[in-house]
Design a protein around this motif. Structure first.
Motif, PDB file in Angstrom:
ATOM      1  N   GLY A   4      -8.097  43.451   6.735  1.00  0.00           N
ATOM      2  CA  GLY A   4      -6.982  44.178   6.155  1.00  0.00           C
ATOM      3  C   GLY A   4      -5.635  43.641   6.551  1.00  0.00           C
ATOM      4  O   GLY A   4      -4.651  44.344   6.500  1.00  0.00           O
ATOM      5  N   GLY A   5      -5.566  42.378   6.987  1.00  0.00           N
ATOM      6  CA  GLY A   5      -4.286  41.792   7.349  1.00  0.00           C
ATOM      7  C   GLY A   5      -3.995  41.956   8.832  1.00  0.00           C
ATOM      8  O   GLY A   5      -3.611  41.014   9.497  1.00  0.00           O
ATOM      9  N   ASP A   6      -4.187  43.140   9.391  1.00  0.00           N
ATOM     10  CA  ASP A   6      -3.931  43.385  10.799  1.00  0.00           C
ATOM     11  C   ASP A   6      -5.218  43.663  11.555  1.00  0.00           C
ATOM     12  O   ASP A   6      -5.192  44.151  12.674  1.00  0.00           O
ATOM     13  CB  ASP A   6      -2.960  44.565  10.969  1.00  0.00           C
ATOM     14  CG  ASP A   6      -3.532  45.850  10.405  1.00  0.00           C
ATOM     15  OD1 ASP A   6      -4.180  45.790   9.338  1.00  0.00           O
ATOM     16  OD2 ASP A   6      -3.347  46.917  11.029  1.00  0.00           O
ATOM     17  N   ARG A   7      -6.348  43.344  10.979  1.00  0.00           N
ATOM     18  CA  ARG A   7      -7.643  43.503  11.652  1.00  0.00           C
ATOM     19  C   ARG A   7      -8.542  42.358  11.220  1.00  0.00           C
ATOM     20  O   ARG A   7      -8.404  41.804  10.127  1.00  0.00           O
ATOM     21  CB  ARG A   7      -8.302  44.835  11.292  1.00  0.00           C
ATOM     22  CG  ARG A   7      -8.558  44.992   9.799  1.00  0.00           C
ATOM     23  CD  ARG A   7      -9.394  46.219   9.501  1.00  0.00           C
ATOM     24  NE  ARG A   7      -9.490  46.450   8.070  1.00  0.00           N
ATOM     25  CZ  ARG A   7     -10.289  45.780   7.251  1.00  0.00           C
ATOM     26  NH1 ARG A   7     -11.058  44.824   7.733  1.00  0.00           N
ATOM     27  NH2 ARG A   7     -10.322  46.042   5.962  1.00  0.00           N
ATOM     28  N   PRO A   8      -9.503  41.954  12.066  1.00  0.00           N
ATOM     29  CA  PRO A   8     -10.410  40.866  11.695  1.00  0.00           C
ATOM     30  C   PRO A   8     -11.378  41.308  10.604  1.00  0.00           C
ATOM     31  O   PRO A   8     -11.609  42.499  10.399  1.00  0.00           O
ATOM     32  CB  PRO A   8     -11.153  40.578  13.008  1.00  0.00           C
ATOM     33  CG  PRO A   8     -11.082  41.862  13.774  1.00  0.00           C
ATOM     34  CD  PRO A   8      -9.752  42.461  13.414  1.00  0.00           C
ATOM     35  N   ALA A   9     -11.923  40.317   9.886  1.00  0.00           N
ATOM     36  CA  ALA A   9     -12.897  40.617   8.840  1.00  0.00           C
ATOM     37  C   ALA A   9     -14.144  41.232   9.471  1.00  0.00           C
ATOM     38  O   ALA A   9     -14.595  40.839  10.550  1.00  0.00           O
ATOM     39  CB  ALA A   9     -13.255  39.343   8.094  1.00  0.00           C
TER      40      ALA A   9
END
Length: 426
Positions: A4-9
């Motif tokens: 989500g941009g600020d969290r890892p996949a």
């Protein structure tokens, strides 16, 4: 799966960890107790004041049914609008659709109390009433068939949404949940073939589902809402109803996303930019739903047509007037400024708080849709009976939602909703 941009996949293993496999015992007991409270509240009220009991059932049916159907439509809208941002919220929305079988059963239960709710069954003081259209048999047969078609279409869409993940989920499931999930994976012909097949079917069904939802829920709202005020006509009544359900669904997703985020081994399923996108959509539909309400009011006000002002008169005076302003505060006056800034929309806690306000506001709004039209007694028909019956509906919805959300992962693993890059869409 993308981040989500600020969290890892998220990995497939992390997504599978979000399957709890059972409703926690405490919450199961709470929801079953809530259903029992609702049943007792209805049983003890219907004998002494049948109209009051059925009014509460009616308004709760309209409230929860609109949110539940919007839960399945959410994914279809993402497909048609190329909404890549919302794919990670899809399972939370779909879980609301688990209430639809209960909704369908309740629809036929409403027939038992129709005489206490529909004012047009008896003599009414208006000539603007189509009695060929408004008959008990016609209303329930027409809407029963249409709801059956819509719900079937929704469940077919949901089948292909779930099927792509079904083999992975079945391997992690036990008991009756494993048996149910295995039904979605029957005849599996390989990952690549099945994912592409599911994607193709969803692509074909989405636009049809959205159009059917808009048309059928408009007709349902005409027969079960607008007709409660004989002579009243509103050209935006249908969108006013089903867009209200859509906004309620967005609010519910915000609440549930906050609750589930970080609960499974500390795994963050959604980041602040995911919540920001959800908050922007919620903010937009807060404004749009209020615009629909005002557009309806403005035409009636400057037209000064007595047979239409009869809808607003009982809702703008006395106790009902206070309830009307309460609904507008909870749905618009507070959420609009609360979501104006960028930072509040990025906070899951804040977004969930606003979502809770909106949900309460729409419960009041659906009650206001029903009660002022048909209640002619003294005081507000709002007290312990209404609270007990409403608690019962909360229990029914929570059991259905919990059964789904504890059987499937909180996010989709093999994405079937969109093709292509986020820049190009499907």
């Amino acid at each position: 799966m993308s981040g989500g941009g600020d969290r890892p996949a998220l990995t497939t293993g992390e997504a599978l960890k979000t399957i709890s496999g059972r409703i926690p015992t405490v919450w199961l007991a709470v929801w079953l107790a809530a259903v029992a409270i609702g049943a007792v509240g209805f049983a003890t009220t219907v004998g002494g004041d049948a109209q009051r009991a059925w009014m509460s059932v009616w308004s709760n049916f309209l409230f929860w049914t609109a949110i539940s159907m919007a839960g399945i439509v959410f994914g279809a809208v993402l497909q048609v609008a190329k909404g890549h941002w919302g794919k990670s919220f899809r399972r939370l929305a779909e879980a609301a659709g688990a209430f639809l079988p209960i909704s369908f059963a309740l629809f036929f239960v409403l027939r038992l109390g129709a005489e206490h709710v529909f004012p047009w069954i008896g003599p009414v003081e208006t000539e603007h009433l189509n009695r060929d259209w408004l008959t008990l048999e016609g209303v329930f047969m027409r809407n029963g068939i249409l709801l059956a078609v819509l719900y079937l279409l929704g469940f077919v869409w949901l089948f292909y949404s779930i099927r792509a993940d079904a083999p992975l989920v079945a391997a992690e499931s036990r008991g009756w949940r494993k048996a149910v999930v295995s039904l979605f994976a029957r005849g599996w012909r390989g990952d690549d073939v099945e994912v592409e097949r599911c994607r193709s079917r969803i692509g074909r069904l989405s636009a049809v589902l959205i159009l059917s939802w808009a048309v059928i829920f408009s007709l349902l709202s005409f027969d079960f809402g607008m007709s409660l005020t004989p002579g009243f006509m509103s050209m935006v009544w249908g969108p006013y109803y089903f867009i209200g359900g859509w906004l309620g669904l967005l609010a519910l997703v915000a609440v549930m996303a906050h609750r589930y985020n970080g609960r499974s081994d500390g795994i963050r399923l959604w980041g602040k930019y995911d919540f920001h996108d959800l908050g922007k959509l919620t903010f937009a539909f807060v404004a749009f739903w209020t615009y629909l309400w005002f557009a309806q009011y403005l035409v009636i006000w400057y037209g000064n047509i007595p047979r239409e002002t009869n809808f607003f008169m009982p809702r703008s005076t006395g106790g009902f007037g206070r309830m009307f302003w309460l609904q507008m505060v909870l749905i618009f006056a507070l959420p609009f400024p609360f979501l104006l800034g960028r930072s509040p929309k990025m906070s899951s806690r804040w977004l969930a708080f606003v979502g809770l306000l909106i949900l309460i506001g729409f419960w009041v709004e659906r009650w206001n849709m029903v009660a002022p039209s048909i209640w002619h007694g003294e005081g507000l028909p709002l007290g312990v009976p209404e609270a007990m019956i409403s608690i019962g509906f909360v229990g029914l919805f929570a059991l259905a939602y919990g059964a789904y959300s504890t059987t499937f992962p909180k996010v989709p693993m093999r994405e079937t909703i969109a093709l292509g890059s986020p820049g190009r869409g499907p």
